[in-house]
Design a protein around this motif. Structure first.
Motif, PDB file in Angstrom:
ATOM      1  N   ALA A 119      -0.706  -4.505   2.424  1.00 50.06           N
ATOM      2  CA  ALA A 119      -1.060  -3.314   1.648  1.00 50.06           C
ATOM      3  C   ALA A 119      -0.304  -3.263   0.329  1.00 50.06           C
ATOM      4  O   ALA A 119      -0.769  -2.646  -0.640  1.00 50.06           O
ATOM      5  CB  ALA A 119      -0.784  -2.048   2.467  1.00 50.06           C
ATOM      6  N   PHE A 120       0.860  -3.907   0.276  1.00 46.89           N
ATOM      7  CA  PHE A 120       1.622  -3.923  -0.972  1.00 46.89           C
ATOM      8  C   PHE A 120       0.973  -4.835  -2.017  1.00 46.89           C
ATOM      9  O   PHE A 120       1.323  -4.790  -3.193  1.00 46.89           O
ATOM     10  CB  PHE A 120       3.069  -4.343  -0.709  1.00 46.89           C
ATOM     11  N   ASP A 121       0.037  -5.675  -1.588  1.00 40.80           N
ATOM     12  CA  ASP A 121      -0.747  -6.487  -2.529  1.00 40.80           C
ATOM     13  C   ASP A 121      -2.010  -5.762  -2.978  1.00 40.80           C
ATOM     14  O   ASP A 121      -2.536  -6.006  -4.055  1.00 40.80           O
ATOM     15  CB  ASP A 121      -1.164  -7.806  -1.875  1.00 40.80           C
ATOM     16  N   GLY A 122      -2.548  -4.920  -2.156  1.00 43.23           N
ATOM     17  CA  GLY A 122      -3.792  -4.229  -2.479  1.00 43.23           C
ATOM     18  C   GLY A 122      -4.524  -3.924  -1.206  1.00 43.23           C
ATOM     19  O   GLY A 122      -4.038  -4.206  -0.123  1.00 43.23           O
ATOM     20  N   PRO A 123      -5.694  -3.315  -1.308  1.00 39.82           N
ATOM     21  CA  PRO A 123      -6.516  -3.099  -2.500  1.00 39.82           C
ATOM     22  C   PRO A 123      -6.350  -1.727  -3.151  1.00 39.82           C
ATOM     23  O   PRO A 123      -7.057  -1.418  -4.102  1.00 39.82           O
ATOM     24  CB  PRO A 123      -7.927  -3.233  -1.928  1.00 39.82           C
ATOM     25  N   PHE A 124      -5.426  -0.903  -2.618  1.00 33.92           N
ATOM     26  CA  PHE A 124      -5.300   0.462  -3.122  1.00 33.92           C
ATOM     27  C   PHE A 124      -4.045   0.623  -3.981  1.00 33.92           C
ATOM     28  O   PHE A 124      -2.982   0.107  -3.642  1.00 33.92           O
ATOM     29  CB  PHE A 124      -5.241   1.460  -1.960  1.00 33.92           C
ATOM     30  N   ALA A 125      -4.185   1.372  -5.087  1.00 34.68           N
ATOM     31  CA  ALA A 125      -3.020   1.655  -5.930  1.00 34.68           C
ATOM     32  C   ALA A 125      -1.988   2.458  -5.151  1.00 34.68           C
ATOM     33  O   ALA A 125      -0.789   2.192  -5.216  1.00 34.68           O
ATOM     34  CB  ALA A 125      -3.457   2.414  -7.184  1.00 34.68           C
ATOM     35  N   LYS A 126      -2.459   3.449  -4.424  1.00 38.64           N
ATOM     36  CA  LYS A 126      -1.621   4.228  -3.509  1.00 38.64           C
ATOM     37  C   LYS A 126      -2.314   4.214  -2.158  1.00 38.64           C
ATOM     38  O   LYS A 126      -3.539   4.338  -2.076  1.00 38.64           O
ATOM     39  CB  LYS A 126      -1.414   5.666  -3.990  1.00 38.64           C
TER      40      LYS A 126
END
Length: 324
Positions: A95-102
């Motif tokens: 999740a730290f790679d993506g796909p969401f900014a937050k």
């Protein structure tokens, strides 16, 4: 874009369905949800999400490989499949790679009970947001017998900043390659001895957040006592109203079915009449889209202790020693 993340394979398919249904009802059917694959056993999951356009499986193989390699370097003992059933739990780090900014990460064995807007709002000011009481028991995160522990973290940080890795909000890009390399070097230089030897990826994630000095916020430490709620099925006092749980009048943010094993869930969903805390609530969300498939129990009710020799509370508190 902001979104919800979870980690799953076919072993927890029933829990995942319940979680996705709770997200749909509480947060809305358009809420984007990314599932990180615990392993390659995701055929049932793919079938279940085929009619959920807002839900998708993370397929960035390069990202998954990067975090596999990070885990292998940082804590190789947690990747031993023969010794740890949680060997793939670190893939939530993708999740730290993506796909969401937050994003907000929830374990598959959780149900959303309230809006998560407050968590996303806190991410405007903090880089890591949690809501749990794990800080009351550091023994399941760090090796408190290690003389090195207080050389790495001050006691007041150990007493206040530890968290459970089953629910947290954070941001894309928080742990870049340079940061990961530095963390691995620190662990290999001696810091590894301060980590608790069990609990999958949880000790490592706590170390990552605390070692980097990431700006974190815990609702459980910050809210007034009159407003904060528990989150674990080991709390027997939650009240159910309209398929939502309340703690002394306050609506829960989420409920974590920690300690309720996937095998037990499968057996219940197959029609075996085994009790566990807030079972009716779980079954409501599990079969929300297909109520006709909800099991009809014909045998006498059996307690968790009847099949395990220990109550669920004893089992979970044996690991956590927390009851909130």
């Amino acid at each position: 874009m902001n979104g919800i993340c979870t980690l799953a394979n076919d072993t927890v398919c029933d829990q995942l369905i319940a979680l996705l249904n709770s997200i749909e009802i509480i947060l809305g059917s358009n809420t984007p949800v990314c599932i990180y694959p615990f392993d390659d056993q995701i055929q049932q999951i793919k079938a279940q999400i085929a009619n959920r356009p807002n839900v998708f499986i993370y397929e960035d193989s390069a990202s998954i490989q990067r975090w596999d390699e990070f885990m292998q370097a940082a804590a190789p003992e947690r990747l031993n499949r023969k010794k740890s059933r949680l060997y793939g739990a670190h893939r939530r780090f993708c999740a730290f790679d993506g796909p969401f900014a937050k994003f907000i990460y929830l374990d598959a064995d959780t149900l959303v009970m309230n809006s998560l807007d407050a968590v996303f709002q806190k991410l405007e000011l903090s880089d890591f947001v949690v809501y749990d009481f794990q800080f009351r028991d550091p023994t399941k995160v760090y090796n408190i017998q290690s003389p090195k522990l207080l050389e790495v973290f001050e006691q007041n940080r150990i007493d206040s900043q530890i968290f459970c890795s089953g629910f947290y909000g954070s941001k894309q890009g928080l742990f870049d390659q340079n940061t990961r390399d530095w963390l691995v070097a620190e662990l290999q230089s001696g810091d590894a001895e301060i980590l608790y030897a069990g609990a999958g990826e949880q000790p490592l994630l706590n170390y990552m957040v605390m070692k980097t000095g990431t700006n974190s916020y815990n609702f459980a430490c910050s809210l007034p006592d009159s407003e904060k709620t528990g989150c674990s099925v080991t709390s027997p006092h939650f009240q159910t109203q309209d398929k939502i749980l309340y703690d002394k009048g306050n609506r829960l943010t989420y409920i974590h079915y920690i300690g309720v094993q996937p095998d037990l869930i499968r057996r219940v969903c197959a029609g075996e009449n085994i009790d566990f805390p807030y079972r009716d609530l779980f079954l409501h969300y599990r079969y929300l889209r297909e109520p006709e498939k909800r099991p009809i129990f014909t045998e006498p009710l059996k307690s968790y202790a009847d099949i395990s020799g220990r109550s669920l509370l004893q089992r979970v508190l044996g690991r956590l020693r927390i009851n909130l």
